[in-house]
Design an enzyme around this catalytic site. Structure first.
Site: not given
Ligand code: PRP
Length: 172
Positions: A41, A97, A100, A156, A162
């Protein structure tokens, strides 16, 4: 297109990223930091941010994934790629990115801290504090956003969106 509305335009993103770059430039001018992007991300944020850093620095990437295919975190974080750089005694800036629940960055910071860096800071484009489960906060934050599911600029939904040049809110 299932985008309900644009939350952050391309221009808003670039303006703020230039400010973050200036702050990092002031703090790390003589430190040759290692910027570590969290795949996938952070890809666009990483490239735009580092282009705003005019001093010597290095790049590396770590892969971590916590989400299943839906909009809810699985709560399980898995390392999909480790860094290649020896981080012993180095100044590390994790570039992500979105912060959360914080479960991903909790895992990533613990993992990287075990490699003995001289310092370790977190730089996130988006912070969604309402959803936090792990006790964690970022050192550099682009935007604090409400609890809505956002996509674009690297983020995504089921691996799509993305490549949107802005951050948008997905239709529920
Ligand atoms: C998403 C984003 C962060 C994470 C944040 O990644 O890119 O890495 O979730 O969420 P959190 O604070 O609740 O852990 P994802 O695992 O979807 O992988 P990606 O970056 O490959 O999309």
């Amino acid at each position: 297109m299932e985008i309900e509305r644009v939350l952050l335009t391309q221009e808003q993103l670039q303006t703020r990223i230039a400010e973050l770059g200036a702050a990092l430039s002031a703090d790390y001018a003589d430190k040759t930091p290692v910027f570590i992007g969290v795949l996938k991300g952070a890809v666009h944020f990483f490239t735009d941010l580092t282009l705003q850093f005019p001093h010597p620095c290095q790049y590396d990437f770590i892969g971590a994934s916590s989400y299943g295919d839906g909009t809810q975190s699985s709560g399980q974080v898995k390392l999909t790629k480790d860094v290649m750089t020896d981080l012993q005694g180095r100044h590390v800036i994790i570039v992500e990115d979105i912060l959360d629940t914080g479960l991903t960055l909790r895992f990533v910071t613990d993992w990287l801290r075990s490699k003995g860096p001289a310092s370790l800071k977190l730089c996130v484009l988006l912070d969604k504090p309402e959803r936090r489960k792990a006790k964690l906060s970022a050192d550099y934050i682009g935007f604090t956003i409400p609890n809505e599911f956002v996509v674009g600029y690297g983020l995504d939904y089921q691996e799509l969106y993305r490549n949107l040049p802005y951050v948008g809110v997905l239709k529920p």
